[in-house]
Design a protein around this motif. Structure first.
Motif, mmCIF file in Angstrom:
data_model
loop_
_atom_site.group_PDB
_atom_site.id
_atom_site.type_symbol
_atom_site.label_atom_id
_atom_site.label_comp_id
_atom_site.label_asym_id
_atom_site.label_seq_id
_atom_site.Cartn_x
_atom_site.Cartn_y
_atom_site.Cartn_z
ATOM 1 N N LYS A 1 11.290 13.230 3.380
ATOM 2 C CA LYS A 1 12.303 14.325 3.021
ATOM 3 C C LYS A 1 13.120 14.710 3.824
ATOM 4 C CE LYS A 1 10.492 15.914 -1.413
ATOM 5 N NZ LYS A 1 10.260 17.326 -2.105
ATOM 6 N N ASN A 2 14.130 15.349 3.958
ATOM 7 C CA ASN A 2 15.056 15.818 4.815
ATOM 8 C C ASN A 2 14.651 16.948 5.509
ATOM 9 O OD1 ASN A 2 16.805 13.453 4.585
ATOM 10 N ND2 ASN A 2 18.304 14.809 3.183
ATOM 11 N N GLU A 3 13.922 17.752 4.790
ATOM 12 C CA GLU A 3 13.321 19.180 5.208
ATOM 13 C C GLU A 3 11.954 18.837 5.916
ATOM 14 O OE1 GLU A 3 12.687 19.106 0.547
ATOM 15 O OE2 GLU A 3 14.008 18.341 1.899
ATOM 16 N N SER A 4 11.570 17.631 5.962
ATOM 17 C CA SER A 4 10.431 17.657 6.731
ATOM 18 C C SER A 4 10.591 17.887 8.277
ATOM 19 C CB SER A 4 9.836 16.089 6.543
ATOM 20 O OG SER A 4 8.681 15.797 7.615
ATOM 21 N N LEU A 5 9.462 18.436 8.779
ATOM 22 C CA LEU A 5 9.336 18.863 10.064
ATOM 23 C C LEU A 5 9.439 17.489 11.272
ATOM 24 C CD1 LEU A 5 6.465 21.457 10.418
ATOM 25 C CD2 LEU A 5 8.984 22.149 10.579
ATOM 26 N N TYR A 6 9.109 16.417 10.307
ATOM 27 C CA TYR A 6 9.184 15.299 11.448
ATOM 28 C C TYR A 6 10.630 14.521 11.125
ATOM 29 C CZ TYR A 6 4.121 16.176 12.031
ATOM 30 O OH TYR A 6 2.964 16.966 12.389
ATOM 31 N N ALA A 7 11.348 14.737 10.210
ATOM 32 C CA ALA A 7 12.682 14.178 10.095
ATOM 33 C C ALA A 7 13.393 14.069 11.245
ATOM 34 C CB ALA A 7 13.491 15.118 9.088
ATOM 35 N N GLY A 8 13.749 12.780 11.555
ATOM 36 C CA GLY A 8 14.540 12.642 12.776
ATOM 37 C C GLY A 8 13.703 12.610 13.973
ATOM 38 N N VAL A 9 12.567 12.958 13.930
ATOM 39 C CA VAL A 9 11.627 13.095 15.486
ATOM 40 C C VAL A 9 11.424 11.665 15.926
ATOM 41 C CG1 VAL A 9 9.566 13.781 16.358
ATOM 42 C CG2 VAL A 9 10.747 15.303 14.806
ATOM 43 N N ILE A 10 11.122 10.807 15.315
ATOM 44 C CA ILE A 10 10.939 9.372 15.995
ATOM 45 C C ILE A 10 12.091 8.752 16.141
ATOM 46 C CG2 ILE A 10 9.539 7.307 15.466
ATOM 47 C CD1 ILE A 10 7.772 9.574 15.835
ATOM 48 N N GLU A 11 13.038 8.938 15.478
ATOM 49 C CA GLU A 11 14.177 8.409 15.859
ATOM 50 C C GLU A 11 14.760 8.884 17.368
ATOM 51 O OE1 GLU A 11 14.715 8.542 11.328
ATOM 52 O OE2 GLU A 11 13.411 9.460 12.949
ATOM 53 N N ARG A 12 14.442 10.130 17.593
ATOM 54 C CA ARG A 12 14.929 10.569 18.707
ATOM 55 C C ARG A 12 14.022 10.281 19.896
ATOM 56 N NH1 ARG A 12 13.803 15.989 17.724
ATOM 57 N NH2 ARG A 12 11.731 15.893 18.977
ATOM 58 N N VAL A 13 12.846 10.279 19.740
ATOM 59 C CA VAL A 13 11.870 9.604 20.657
ATOM 60 C C VAL A 13 12.029 8.217 21.204
ATOM 61 C CG1 VAL A 13 9.499 9.245 21.185
ATOM 62 C CG2 VAL A 13 9.976 11.153 19.948
ATOM 63 N N PHE B 1 0.821 -1.394 0.155
ATOM 64 C CA PHE B 1 -0.054 -0.105 0.103
ATOM 65 C C PHE B 1 1.065 1.336 -0.148
ATOM 66 C CE2 PHE B 1 -2.144 -3.243 2.234
ATOM 67 C CZ PHE B 1 -3.438 -3.477 1.816
ATOM 68 N N TYR B 2 0.499 2.214 -0.718
ATOM 69 C CA TYR B 2 1.442 3.353 -0.899
ATOM 70 C C TYR B 2 0.273 4.706 -0.545
ATOM 71 C CZ TYR B 2 3.354 7.165 -3.933
ATOM 72 O OH TYR B 2 3.723 8.131 -4.384
ATOM 73 N N LYS B 3 1.122 5.606 -0.068
ATOM 74 C CA LYS B 3 0.256 7.104 0.318
ATOM 75 C C LYS B 3 1.541 8.204 -0.068
ATOM 76 C CE LYS B 3 -2.624 7.366 3.266
ATOM 77 N NZ LYS B 3 -3.396 7.353 4.583
ATOM 78 N N ASN B 4 1.103 9.106 -1.038
ATOM 79 C CA ASN B 4 1.790 10.188 -1.054
ATOM 80 C C ASN B 4 1.648 11.571 -0.266
ATOM 81 O OD1 ASN B 4 3.055 12.667 -2.213
ATOM 82 N ND2 ASN B 4 3.354 11.545 -4.336
ATOM 83 N N LEU B 5 2.554 11.507 0.484
ATOM 84 C CA LEU B 5 2.153 12.727 1.344
ATOM 85 C C LEU B 5 3.243 13.741 1.589
ATOM 86 C CD1 LEU B 5 1.189 10.507 4.696
ATOM 87 C CD2 LEU B 5 -0.357 11.712 3.275
ATOM 88 N N LEU B 6 3.762 13.761 0.038
ATOM 89 C CA LEU B 6 4.719 14.885 -0.228
ATOM 90 C C LEU B 6 4.250 16.257 -0.086
ATOM 91 C CD1 LEU B 6 6.672 13.131 -3.007
ATOM 92 C CD2 LEU B 6 7.325 13.340 -0.688
ATOM 93 N N GLU B 7 2.981 16.722 -0.322
ATOM 94 C CA GLU B 7 2.455 17.957 -0.145
ATOM 95 C C GLU B 7 2.027 18.295 1.154
ATOM 96 O OE1 GLU B 7 2.694 20.109 -2.727
ATOM 97 O OE2 GLU B 7 3.818 18.520 -3.663
ATOM 98 N N GLU B 8 1.974 17.214 2.388
ATOM 99 C CA GLU B 8 1.321 17.532 3.494
ATOM 100 C C GLU B 8 2.415 17.904 4.292
ATOM 101 O OE1 GLU B 8 -2.009 17.387 3.994
ATOM 102 O OE2 GLU B 8 -2.272 16.739 1.614
ATOM 103 N N ASP B 9 2.329 18.090 5.688
ATOM 104 C CA ASP B 9 3.350 18.615 6.607
ATOM 105 C C ASP B 9 4.232 17.343 6.606
ATOM 106 O OD1 ASP B 9 2.167 20.824 7.034
ATOM 107 O OD2 ASP B 9 1.053 20.371 9.029
ATOM 108 N N ASP B 10 3.785 15.961 6.699
ATOM 109 C CA ASP B 10 4.638 14.888 6.677
ATOM 110 C C ASP B 10 5.855 15.103 5.661
ATOM 111 O OD1 ASP B 10 1.693 14.464 7.047
ATOM 112 O OD2 ASP B 10 2.531 12.730 8.267
ATOM 113 N N MET B 11 5.618 15.274 4.379
ATOM 114 C CA MET B 11 6.562 15.410 3.388
ATOM 115 C C MET B 11 7.310 14.078 3.050
ATOM 116 S SD MET B 11 8.276 19.362 3.669
ATOM 117 C CE MET B 11 9.245 19.112 2.353
#
Length: 202
Positions: free
Chosen positions: A117-129, A83-93
């Protein structure tokens, strides 16, 4: 009650066998991408919800690269659905992938791969958590979390693992019944931004 730690350990071992079998990390590495294992397999808090989570990052991000990686992983005949979902235009990027792996007909694993994407606000967040949860986890907390997860799945309640972690780590909840009460009183948010209050050394 079945020995939950034995069940958890058995499922964790199988999760890592699946990761090696599908060569997930190697495939992304060959595409010049970073593939990070996150979630319950990484923290050792997997019980009976058969789920493996990865976050992927590429310096040269492209939809084509993401599809190429999934195509290679899906050559394994045990991958039954994608299953695939394109969220590139959302905050998730990100591109969100869900692959169903059939160990045996009665044991279907979900492999969630978020190509972010590296510029996503969520980049690295789950790794840190994930790292913070692992750093504060005690044996008692682990046993309590596994017990609450097991009970929630027996009651067929859809509960996010992060809510259980917050309840046990921050609020000292130690039974499924108390967790249910806590959850009912908790303000619902779209994506939980909770993380343990601890500093991670760089």
């Amino acid at each position: 009650m079945e020995n939950l730690e034995n069940i958890a350990e058995s499922n964790l071992q199988k999760a890592f066998e699946i990761i090696r079998e599908l060569k997930i990390e190697k495939i992304y590495e060959e595409l010049n991408s970073t593939c990070n294992l996150v979630g319950s397999v990484k923290t050792g808090l997997l019980i009976s919800h058969l789920d493996i989570d990865f976050h992927v990052y590429s310096d040269e991000f492209s939809v084509e690269k993401s599809f190429n990686a999934i195509a290679k992983i899906s050559q394994n005949p045990k991958i039954k659905e994608v299953f695939y979902k394109n969220l590139l235009e959302e905050d998730d990027m990100c591109l969100e992938w869900h692959l169903l792996y059939e160990e045996v007909p009665e044991r279907i694993w979900t492999i969630d791969i978020m190509h972010i994407k590296n510029e996503s606000l969520y980049a690295g967040v789950i790794e840190r958590v994930t790292e913070k949860i692992s750093s504060v986890l005690t044996e008692k907390m682990k046993q309590t979390i596994l017990k609450i997860k097991w009970e929630s799945e027996r009651h067929k309640e859809k509960i996010f693992g992060i809510d259980i972690y917050q309840a046990v780590i921050e609020e000292n909840i130690d039974t499924f019944q108390d967790f249910q009460i806590w959850k009912q009183n908790k303000k619902e948010v779209g994506i939980s931004l909770w993380e343990p209050c601890v500093e991670i050394k760089q």
